[in-house]
Design a protein around this motif. Structure first.
Motif, PDB file in Angstrom:
ATOM      1  N   ASP A  73      19.295  16.513  60.082  1.00 55.22           N
ATOM      2  CA  ASP A  73      19.249  16.684  58.458  1.00 55.22           C
ATOM      3  C   ASP A  73      18.823  17.708  57.181  1.00 55.22           C
ATOM      4  O   ASP A  73      17.542  18.377  57.659  1.00 55.22           O
ATOM      5  CB  ASP A  73      17.403  15.629  58.401  1.00 55.22           C
ATOM      6  CG  ASP A  73      17.140  15.381  56.347  1.00 55.22           C
ATOM      7  OD1 ASP A  73      18.028  15.684  55.637  1.00 55.22           O
ATOM      8  OD2 ASP A  73      16.976  14.465  56.575  1.00 55.22           O
ATOM      9  N   ILE A  74      19.674  18.245  56.731  1.00 56.16           N
ATOM     10  CA  ILE A  74      19.392  19.545  55.980  1.00 56.16           C
ATOM     11  C   ILE A  74      18.336  19.378  55.002  1.00 56.16           C
ATOM     12  O   ILE A  74      17.653  20.275  54.848  1.00 56.16           O
ATOM     13  CB  ILE A  74      20.989  19.983  55.510  1.00 56.16           C
ATOM     14  CG1 ILE A  74      22.151  19.592  55.554  1.00 56.16           C
ATOM     15  CG2 ILE A  74      20.903  20.640  53.886  1.00 56.16           C
ATOM     16  CD1 ILE A  74      23.103  20.806  55.437  1.00 56.16           C
ATOM     17  N   GLY A  75      17.835  18.020  54.292  1.00 53.69           N
ATOM     18  CA  GLY A  75      17.077  18.173  53.176  1.00 53.69           C
ATOM     19  C   GLY A  75      15.113  17.909  53.509  1.00 53.69           C
ATOM     20  O   GLY A  75      14.706  18.433  53.140  1.00 53.69           O
ATOM     21  N   SER A  80      14.814  23.324  55.822  1.00 55.36           N
ATOM     22  CA  SER A  80      14.699  24.298  55.467  1.00 55.36           C
ATOM     23  C   SER A  80      14.031  24.945  55.216  1.00 55.36           C
ATOM     24  O   SER A  80      14.357  26.521  55.163  1.00 55.36           O
ATOM     25  CB  SER A  80      15.131  24.004  53.741  1.00 55.36           C
ATOM     26  OG  SER A  80      14.104  23.346  53.227  1.00 55.36           O
ATOM     27  N   LEU A  83      15.103  27.374  58.296  1.00 55.76           N
ATOM     28  CA  LEU A  83      16.467  28.046  58.088  1.00 55.76           C
ATOM     29  C   LEU A  83      16.714  29.736  56.844  1.00 55.76           C
ATOM     30  O   LEU A  83      17.684  30.711  57.612  1.00 55.76           O
ATOM     31  CB  LEU A  83      17.286  26.979  56.933  1.00 55.76           C
ATOM     32  CG  LEU A  83      18.868  27.423  56.229  1.00 55.76           C
ATOM     33  CD1 LEU A  83      19.733  27.275  58.082  1.00 55.76           C
ATOM     34  CD2 LEU A  83      19.169  26.715  55.737  1.00 55.76           C
ATOM     35  N   ILE A  84      14.985  29.471  56.813  1.00 56.82           N
ATOM     36  CA  ILE A  84      14.928  30.957  55.998  1.00 56.82           C
ATOM     37  C   ILE A  84      15.010  31.935  56.972  1.00 56.82           C
ATOM     38  O   ILE A  84      15.328  33.306  56.520  1.00 56.82           O
ATOM     39  CB  ILE A  84      13.664  30.889  55.158  1.00 56.82           C
ATOM     40  CG1 ILE A  84      14.466  30.056  53.183  1.00 56.82           C
ATOM     41  CG2 ILE A  84      13.073  32.244  54.248  1.00 56.82           C
ATOM     42  CD1 ILE A  84      13.321  29.313  52.296  1.00 56.82           C
ATOM     43  N   GLU A  87      18.721  32.361  58.746  1.00 56.86           N
ATOM     44  CA  GLU A  87      19.321  33.356  57.162  1.00 56.86           C
ATOM     45  C   GLU A  87      19.000  34.652  57.272  1.00 56.86           C
ATOM     46  O   GLU A  87      19.679  35.779  57.262  1.00 56.86           O
ATOM     47  CB  GLU A  87      19.526  32.821  56.408  1.00 56.86           C
ATOM     48  CG  GLU A  87      20.723  33.184  55.341  1.00 56.86           C
ATOM     49  CD  GLU A  87      19.883  34.565  54.410  1.00 56.86           C
ATOM     50  OE1 GLU A  87      20.675  34.403  53.559  1.00 56.86           O
ATOM     51  OE2 GLU A  87      19.120  34.467  54.921  1.00 56.86           O
ATOM     52  N   THR A  88      17.829  35.238  56.681  1.00 53.86           N
ATOM     53  CA  THR A  88      16.908  36.449  56.753  1.00 53.86           C
ATOM     54  C   THR A  88      17.357  37.063  57.952  1.00 53.86           C
ATOM     55  O   THR A  88      17.825  38.278  58.150  1.00 53.86           O
ATOM     56  CB  THR A  88      15.303  35.711  56.522  1.00 53.86           C
ATOM     57  OG1 THR A  88      15.401  35.481  55.664  1.00 53.86           O
ATOM     58  CG2 THR A  88      15.060  37.949  56.274  1.00 53.86           C
ATOM     59  N   ARG A  91      21.328  38.330  58.802  1.00 55.47           N
ATOM     60  CA  ARG A  91      21.470  38.772  57.703  1.00 55.47           C
ATOM     61  C   ARG A  91      20.835  40.135  58.301  1.00 55.47           C
ATOM     62  O   ARG A  91      21.738  41.000  58.353  1.00 55.47           O
ATOM     63  CB  ARG A  91      20.973  38.327  56.927  1.00 55.47           C
ATOM     64  CG  ARG A  91      21.394  39.744  55.649  1.00 55.47           C
ATOM     65  CD  ARG A  91      21.540  38.503  53.900  1.00 55.47           C
ATOM     66  NE  ARG A  91      21.709  40.171  53.108  1.00 55.47           N
ATOM     67  CZ  ARG A  91      21.661  41.510  53.228  1.00 55.47           C
ATOM     68  NH1 ARG A  91      19.891  41.493  53.870  1.00 55.47           N
ATOM     69  NH2 ARG A  91      21.791  42.166  52.690  1.00 55.47           N
ATOM     70  N   HIS A  95      24.825  39.271  61.075  1.00 51.89           N
ATOM     71  CA  HIS A  95      25.348  37.328  61.443  1.00 51.89           C
ATOM     72  C   HIS A  95      25.341  36.763  59.846  1.00 51.89           C
ATOM     73  O   HIS A  95      24.584  36.879  59.550  1.00 51.89           O
ATOM     74  CB  HIS A  95      24.847  37.262  62.574  1.00 51.89           C
ATOM     75  CG  HIS A  95      25.278  38.115  63.619  1.00 51.89           C
ATOM     76  ND1 HIS A  95      26.405  36.819  64.602  1.00 51.89           N
ATOM     77  CD2 HIS A  95      24.851  38.730  64.194  1.00 51.89           C
ATOM     78  CE1 HIS A  95      26.632  37.721  65.632  1.00 51.89           C
ATOM     79  NE2 HIS A  95      26.202  39.932  65.047  1.00 51.89           N
ATOM     80  N   ALA A  96      26.421  35.599  60.043  1.00 53.33           N
ATOM     81  CA  ALA A  96      26.212  34.633  58.910  1.00 53.33           C
ATOM     82  C   ALA A  96      26.155  33.332  59.528  1.00 53.33           C
ATOM     83  O   ALA A  96      26.088  33.174  60.845  1.00 53.33           O
ATOM     84  CB  ALA A  96      27.593  33.958  58.626  1.00 53.33           C
ATOM     85  N   ILE A  97      25.668  32.961  59.102  1.00 54.69           N
ATOM     86  CA  ILE A  97      25.510  31.619  59.255  1.00 54.69           C
ATOM     87  C   ILE A  97      25.868  30.473  58.787  1.00 54.69           C
ATOM     88  O   ILE A  97      26.348  29.799  57.213  1.00 54.69           O
ATOM     89  CB  ILE A  97      23.310  30.844  58.462  1.00 54.69           C
ATOM     90  CG1 ILE A  97      22.792  32.089  59.257  1.00 54.69           C
ATOM     91  CG2 ILE A  97      22.864  29.274  58.536  1.00 54.69           C
ATOM     92  CD1 ILE A  97      22.585  31.629  60.382  1.00 54.69           C
ATOM     93  N   LEU A  98      26.814  29.480  59.666  1.00 53.83           N
ATOM     94  CA  LEU A  98      27.735  28.157  59.506  1.00 53.83           C
ATOM     95  C   LEU A  98      26.455  27.338  59.173  1.00 53.83           C
ATOM     96  O   LEU A  98      25.695  27.301  60.762  1.00 53.83           O
ATOM     97  CB  LEU A  98      28.489  27.931  60.188  1.00 53.83           C
ATOM     98  CG  LEU A  98      29.686  28.006  59.048  1.00 53.83           C
ATOM     99  CD1 LEU A  98      30.269  28.527  58.248  1.00 53.83           C
ATOM    100  CD2 LEU A  98      30.901  27.970  60.806  1.00 53.83           C
ATOM    101  N   ILE A  99      26.629  26.369  58.114  1.00 57.44           N
ATOM    102  CA  ILE A  99      25.332  24.898  58.451  1.00 57.44           C
ATOM    103  C   ILE A  99      26.135  23.891  59.276  1.00 57.44           C
ATOM    104  O   ILE A  99      27.665  23.109  58.367  1.00 57.44           O
ATOM    105  CB  ILE A  99      25.082  24.982  56.790  1.00 57.44           C
ATOM    106  CG1 ILE A  99      23.988  26.162  56.839  1.00 57.44           C
ATOM    107  CG2 ILE A  99      24.433  23.389  56.952  1.00 57.44           C
ATOM    108  CD1 ILE A  99      23.263  26.436  57.282  1.00 57.44           C
TER     109      ILE A  99
END
Lengths: 344, 344
Positions: A73-75, A80, A83-84, A87-88, A91, A95-99
């Motif tokens: 559940d992304i929400g 979330s 995820l921060i 992602e941080t 990066r 590397h990139a993040i595919l959801i």
DNA sequence: CTGTTAGCGCCTTCAG
DNA sequence: CTGAAGGCGCTAACAG
């Protein structure tokens, strides 16, 4: 003036007057190229606006710089914030993040897992707590994988999560330090590993303070708001009242506070309450809830650190999968104070 | 038993006894392949567990199936709910979502925009409301792009957002229907386009109901909680009290409700209040806030629909960029009722 | 330290 | 309807 066609390594090579191999090296292992050559190449890169074609690179190397993050559940705020961190850190390591959003649907999970193959993903981060059991999945060659928040059932992936024992202990110690001795534990259950561990932290703190536990103050619960409300009713029926409620999570704590308010009691003057998680609601209720904060963004960061180590090591031989437990912090708000002197 | 090496198109071709060209066609344009051949190929795909190598495909086609989503703040609930719509729709169309978290840092944005080039992204979704002004960016060949929530300043990208005018109108009509005539508008400003439009909706509803507006009930504000509080104080000082507050957003509404509570008034008995956005807090405050819900997931879905149309059309000639305004719904909760009969 | 060259796996003309 | 073959842009031997 955007160049009509994206510059390729050959354009750079031509302009710099070197071979494409040299350009490649200048970009990815600069130390293996003479300083002056490197400068010429960099110069040419600047004028052409060259960017490496990640697709060609991935094809050639058999691996991309994409990390797939699979979440039910992304929400979910838990997701979330984590995820921060993910992602941080990703990066920072290029590397990139595919959801991937599974909605707990095994079919969706399988489809996304397939992405892992087709996009030659460098790694996989699992929020799901489980992997669909299917031949399709077991036949899939998954990249280095790490689990977050919940260990993956029946699979030996390294896992990064919160240290529930330490958290349970901190909450309890806080109550103890405020002077409470009769502390109810709300949400006792064997069902959820995290809750079991929070209980263990509770026991540890109580033992360390040499407080004898009263079994009647240990109340079962499943982490729902109802289970919190129910616990209060039960305790009042048993007529064995604590001075404080240590709740297995914030949702339970909110239920407890609701029930207490419904009976006309004041938190924290009549009863103190602690939660666990630090959900957004914890700030909005009144009084704001003193709780244990999930170290979400640190969990994300750590997960990527571990994952990258796996990726770079590329021993296919996974040794004993490691567990990383992050110790959470207590966040002080308004729901705890010293016990009242006069009995209820 | 996972196959040691991922099967390629050649493996499939060999097993099916056809050429790789036929396999490729069978997969991507089945109608151009004889039925029997197609069956043989599908059979071979099954036994090999073949998955097409997206990297090779993207390299060959000069375009990937990745859509980059650039957002200033992943944690923002507005973002995550919209992302669900985006992800779901993208996946239905066989595209993947790459997340970029800019934190409003132009450098991070530029780096991610570069991804667009290096990963040959099929499209770009912008939550940022602006693009970094830099030569680097203007020289970058960006893929089809769509803006979400906020139109992009100084750039003509199609835009998908909420219909603020319709929303403002709905909220006002609700208040009108409850019997209010003296309605304060809190958060008047030229600064934010969305707020301007909500005001326009307010005016429309008032005009349609033939209610004369009292200018003293229009209060400036910037959408902050303080501006809501301040508006209440101002109105009490002016001694021109409304019976209802239509607030430009939920945050303002919460400020209004705080100030009213501080003065000892009851919402909704003494004053009705509406917000706009439906932020999570709207449910937790008391009374729960009647507000206009941002159609977040529909916005996400629509954005991808538009984006895909752009991608598939691949006219580089962007015609007049279209604006898609989704009409939001009113969500009824506890902060509105009929005006009290006796004056305050 | 630098250049040459052989593919990575796929799609797409162009012929049959 | 199907096959043969070129090349997308890049990296990693292998030579020099």
């Amino acid at each position: 003036m955007a160049p009509k066609n994206q510059a390729t390594i050959e354009d750079v090579a031509r302009i710099a007057g070197v071979s494409i191999a040299t350009v490649s090296r200048a970009v990815h292992s600069p130390e293996r190229v003479a300083k002056t050559t490197r400068q010429k190449v960099n110069q040419a890169i600047l004028v052409t606006g060259y960017t490496t074609n990640a697709m060609a690179r991935s094809l050639r190397m058999g691996r991309s710089n994409i990390i797939l993050v699979l979440a039910p559940d992304i929400g979910d705020p838990n997701f979330s914030s984590t995820l921060i961190g993910i992602e941080t850190e990703a990066r920072a390591r290029n590397h990139a993040i595919l959801i991937g959003h599974t909605q707990n649907d095994p079919q969706r999970a399988i489809d996304y897992l397939r992405y892992t193959t087709s996009h030659k993903a460098a790694g996989l981060v699992l929020f799901t707590g489980r992997l669909p059991l299917s031949d399709a999945v077991s036949a899939m060659p998954l990249p280095p994988t790490i689990a977050v928040f919940e260990p993956v059932q029946d699979a030996a992936y390294p896992y990064v999560g919160v240290d529930d024992i330490a958290g349970g202990r901190k909450a309890t110690e806080h109550l103890l330090a405020a002077g409470h001795r009769k502390i109810a534990f709300v949400g006792d259950t064997q069902m959820r590993a995290a809750f079991r561990r929070r209980r263990a932290g509770f026991d540890l703190a109580m033992d360390a303070a040499r407080v004898d536990q009263d079994n009647r103050l240990i109340v079962e619960g499943d982490g729902s708001i109802e289970s919190g409300r129910h616990a209060v009713e039960l305790l009042f029926m048993r007529d064995t009242l604590p001075t404080a409620f240590m709740c297995v999570n914030d949702t339970t704590a909110i239920g407890v506070m609701n029930a207490l308010a419904a009976r006309g009691y004041n938190v924290p003057l009549d009863f103190s309450v602690t939660g666990f998680d630090d959900v957004p609601q914890a700030t909005y209720i009144s009084p704001a809830l003193t709780t244990i904060r999930q170290p979400r963004s640190i969990i994300g960061k750590t997960a990527i650190e571990r994952l990258m180590a796996l990726i770079e090591a590329d021993h296919p031989a996974t040794e004993t999968p490691k567990e990383d437990l992050i110790s959470p912090d207590l966040v002080l708000r308004g729901s705890v104070t010293t016990p009242r002197q006069t009995p209820i």
